[in-house]
Design a protein around this motif. Sequence first.
Motif, PDB file in Angstrom:
ATOM      1  N   PHE A  55       0.836  -1.009  -0.018  1.00 35.27           N
ATOM      2  CA  PHE A  55      -0.012   0.016   0.058  1.00 35.27           C
ATOM      3  C   PHE A  55       0.649   1.291  -0.061  1.00 35.27           C
ATOM      4  CE2 PHE A  55       1.108  -0.766   4.080  1.00 35.27           C
ATOM      5  CZ  PHE A  55       1.313   0.474   4.804  1.00 35.27           C
ATOM      6  N   GLU A  56       0.307   2.156  -0.261  1.00 35.04           N
ATOM      7  CA  GLU A  56       0.998   3.563  -0.215  1.00 35.04           C
ATOM      8  C   GLU A  56       0.780   4.525   0.863  1.00 35.04           C
ATOM      9  OE1 GLU A  56       3.437   4.087  -2.276  1.00 35.04           O
ATOM     10  OE2 GLU A  56       3.043   2.838  -3.894  1.00 35.04           O
ATOM     11  N   LEU A  57       1.662   4.992   1.512  1.00 37.18           N
ATOM     12  CA  LEU A  57       1.356   5.870   2.738  1.00 37.18           C
ATOM     13  C   LEU A  57       0.439   7.062   2.375  1.00 37.18           C
ATOM     14  CD1 LEU A  57       4.984   6.352   4.179  1.00 37.18           C
ATOM     15  CD2 LEU A  57       3.092   4.637   4.970  1.00 37.18           C
ATOM     16  N   ALA A  58      -0.406   7.333   3.504  1.00 34.36           N
ATOM     17  CA  ALA A  58      -1.663   8.441   3.277  1.00 34.36           C
ATOM     18  C   ALA A  58      -1.216   9.660   3.828  1.00 34.36           C
ATOM     19  CB  ALA A  58      -2.715   7.640   3.890  1.00 34.36           C
ATOM     20  N   VAL A  59      -1.852  10.758   3.346  1.00 34.54           N
ATOM     21  CA  VAL A  59      -1.763  12.067   3.764  1.00 34.54           C
ATOM     22  C   VAL A  59      -3.136  12.594   4.070  1.00 34.54           C
ATOM     23  CG1 VAL A  59      -1.152  14.370   3.018  1.00 34.54           C
ATOM     24  CG2 VAL A  59       0.254  12.507   2.399  1.00 34.54           C
ATOM     25  N   ASP A  60      -3.228  13.173   5.103  1.00 38.61           N
ATOM     26  CA  ASP A  60      -4.578  13.896   5.688  1.00 38.61           C
ATOM     27  C   ASP A  60      -4.480  15.137   4.948  1.00 38.61           C
ATOM     28  OD1 ASP A  60      -6.767  15.075   6.844  1.00 38.61           O
ATOM     29  OD2 ASP A  60      -6.395  14.029   9.002  1.00 38.61           O
ATOM     30  N   LYS A  61      -5.493  15.316   3.776  1.00 40.30           N
ATOM     31  CA  LYS A  61      -5.469  16.538   3.034  1.00 40.30           C
ATOM     32  C   LYS A  61      -6.062  17.619   3.909  1.00 40.30           C
ATOM     33  CE  LYS A  61      -4.377  13.738  -0.977  1.00 40.30           C
ATOM     34  NZ  LYS A  61      -5.122  13.164  -2.058  1.00 40.30           N
ATOM     35  N   ASN A  62      -6.881  17.064   4.923  1.00 40.28           N
ATOM     36  CA  ASN A  62      -7.716  18.254   5.744  1.00 40.28           C
ATOM     37  C   ASN A  62      -6.746  18.839   6.524  1.00 40.28           C
ATOM     38  OD1 ASN A  62     -10.436  17.529   4.801  1.00 40.28           O
ATOM     39  ND2 ASN A  62     -10.354  15.537   6.275  1.00 40.28           N
ATOM     40  N   ILE A  63      -5.540  18.305   6.796  1.00 41.19           N
ATOM     41  CA  ILE A  63      -4.392  18.991   7.529  1.00 41.19           C
ATOM     42  C   ILE A  63      -3.216  19.715   6.653  1.00 41.19           C
ATOM     43  CG2 ILE A  63      -2.686  18.877   9.299  1.00 41.19           C
ATOM     44  CD1 ILE A  63      -4.412  16.674  10.587  1.00 41.19           C
ATOM     45  N   PHE A  64      -3.161  18.685   5.839  1.00 38.06           N
ATOM     46  CA  PHE A  64      -1.641  19.285   4.771  1.00 38.06           C
ATOM     47  C   PHE A  64      -2.141  19.640   3.186  1.00 38.06           C
ATOM     48  CE2 PHE A  64       0.015  16.121   7.987  1.00 38.06           C
ATOM     49  CZ  PHE A  64       0.838  16.992   8.528  1.00 38.06           C
ATOM     50  N   PHE A  65      -2.327  20.750   3.001  1.00 47.96           N
ATOM     51  CA  PHE A  65      -2.849  21.372   1.798  1.00 47.96           C
ATOM     52  C   PHE A  65      -2.020  22.579   1.485  1.00 47.96           C
ATOM     53  CE2 PHE A  65      -5.528  22.755   5.456  1.00 47.96           C
ATOM     54  CZ  PHE A  65      -5.320  24.159   5.463  1.00 47.96           C
ATOM     55  N   PRO A  66      -1.855  23.186   0.243  1.00 48.93           N
ATOM     56  CA  PRO A  66      -1.170  24.291  -0.024  1.00 48.93           C
ATOM     57  C   PRO A  66      -1.733  25.559   0.357  1.00 48.93           C
ATOM     58  CG  PRO A  66      -1.714  23.073  -2.034  1.00 48.93           C
ATOM     59  CD  PRO A  66      -2.412  22.487  -1.076  1.00 48.93           C
ATOM     60  N   ALA A  67      -0.816  26.455   0.611  1.00 48.29           N
ATOM     61  CA  ALA A  67      -1.185  27.903   1.082  1.00 48.29           C
ATOM     62  C   ALA A  67      -2.149  28.435  -0.068  1.00 48.29           C
ATOM     63  CB  ALA A  67      -0.056  28.711   1.286  1.00 48.29           C
ATOM     64  N   GLY A  68      -2.945  29.435   0.229  1.00 43.69           N
ATOM     65  CA  GLY A  68      -3.639  29.988  -0.782  1.00 43.69           C
ATOM     66  C   GLY A  68      -2.971  30.972  -1.626  1.00 43.69           C
ATOM     67  N   SER A  69      -3.488  31.332  -2.709  1.00 44.10           N
ATOM     68  CA  SER A  69      -2.619  32.124  -3.713  1.00 44.10           C
ATOM     69  C   SER A  69      -2.426  33.633  -3.224  1.00 44.10           C
ATOM     70  CB  SER A  69      -3.713  32.213  -5.115  1.00 44.10           C
ATOM     71  OG  SER A  69      -4.919  32.788  -4.428  1.00 44.10           O
ATOM     72  N   ASN A  70      -3.291  34.084  -2.248  1.00 46.67           N
ATOM     73  CA  ASN A  70      -2.676  35.227  -1.602  1.00 46.67           C
ATOM     74  C   ASN A  70      -1.565  35.424  -0.758  1.00 46.67           C
ATOM     75  OD1 ASN A  70      -4.440  33.929   0.045  1.00 46.67           O
ATOM     76  ND2 ASN A  70      -5.354  35.704   0.881  1.00 46.67           N
ATOM     77  N   ALA A  71      -1.021  34.185  -0.123  1.00 48.56           N
ATOM     78  CA  ALA A  71      -0.232  33.606   0.893  1.00 48.56           C
ATOM     79  C   ALA A  71       1.065  33.555  -0.150  1.00 48.56           C
ATOM     80  CB  ALA A  71      -0.619  32.645   1.746  1.00 48.56           C
ATOM     81  N   GLN A  72       1.916  34.630  -0.388  1.00 45.31           N
ATOM     82  CA  GLN A  72       3.025  34.418  -1.226  1.00 45.31           C
ATOM     83  C   GLN A  72       4.194  34.491  -0.262  1.00 45.31           C
ATOM     84  OE1 GLN A  72       2.999  33.577  -4.426  1.00 45.31           O
ATOM     85  NE2 GLN A  72       0.712  33.443  -4.284  1.00 45.31           N
TER      86      GLN A  72
END
Length: 413
Positions: A243-260
């Motif tokens: 199996f492949e390791l899993a990522v909780d995407k509710n916690i780990f997600f990219p910063a918004g476009s306005n956060a540069q």
Amino acid sequence: LLIKEDKILRMQNSFSWKITSLFRYIRRIKECFSKPKTSIQPKLRYSFSEPFKKQILPVKHVLSPFEFADNFTKHSNSNPTNFVSSPGIFHFIWLIPDFGIGSGGHTTIFRMIKWLENFGHTSTIMICGGTHHGNSDRAKEIISSHFFPLSASVDILFDPRLLKDESDIIISTSYDTCYYSRNIDSSAPRYYFVQDYEPQFASLGSFYYLAKNTYSFGFNCITAGKWLANKISSVGGNVSGYFELAVDKNIFFPAGSNAQNNNKDIPIIAVYSRSATARRMTELAIFGLNLLSQRGYQFKVIFFGDSKIPVSACFEHQILGIVNPESLAKVYRSADIGCVFSGTNYSLVPLEMMASGLPIVEFDGPNTRETFPDGSVRFAKPDPVSIANEIQFLLTNSENKNQQITEALHFIK
């Protein structure tokens, strides 16, 4: 042993230990001068029934897991391999080693148990050999508060011969727990939840071979990733799948476009530091960053995963220690580059970095090449110069860096 070593290091680095060092020194000096000139004979463990004849009293020996008897081999031929293909609700017994907060391996185990519960299955977690959390109730509290809230019961297993139930599925999760499983006198199906090639955790000696021997026990191995499946098969292990390791995407997600992060004076590099875990190669990362600093590049490094770093750093840095996932995700979203090395199997850390939109530099080996697609990471050879070069490339090539972020997010999907 790693947990014990970590506790000792944290104790010795604590404020209370340092502030009382003078008192301990004075006490040792006092004890040295207060000893009597004539040595006191220790109590002998034998008695003299006649002159010069010793009767040695028996000393009780506590068996290590590696001395447990093999009670599984006699059942292995009748081990029902199609057991899990039948419909119904199953009960799993998970044999786990003791754990600390922040353990990636235990995160994956508990996540798997959580999802099995979501599908209606039940589990019992058995901590083999005891726990530094004190008791099973406290251990379950730690699991619920720092990992996942589970319905599974938690117990401590000292004597595996007490487990006789034939209807459960017994899953080992580390090489030492395999010896507990092998000692269970039952025909219940045996599985081995393999997350890394554990022989490489030790030098070429006793524990290297004790770990390697577990792949020949006849358990059905389920591995984390394809590279590990091939590795276990190459040494004679019976691999049922991976199996492949899993990522909780509710916690780990990219910063918004306005956060540069335009308000930063210098780039931030997030580095996974784990001094007690040699395969994370923290020293190599620091040596490479030292070289990069000597080339005139300015940056700030945020170390996480440990309360100290193993070698000196000549650049601006901050040590966070063990950080909860939500805070760690914020670090990733504020950083410019992530640096994490996996000398054996890959870990959760690079996946969570990539899911947060953080471009990473990884160890260049067959394990990582078989895991990460081309373009999703920068591969650095285990050499400080190569590490410095790859980090410098990301710092100075924004177009390639952005392309890598895109490829990494596509891979995480």
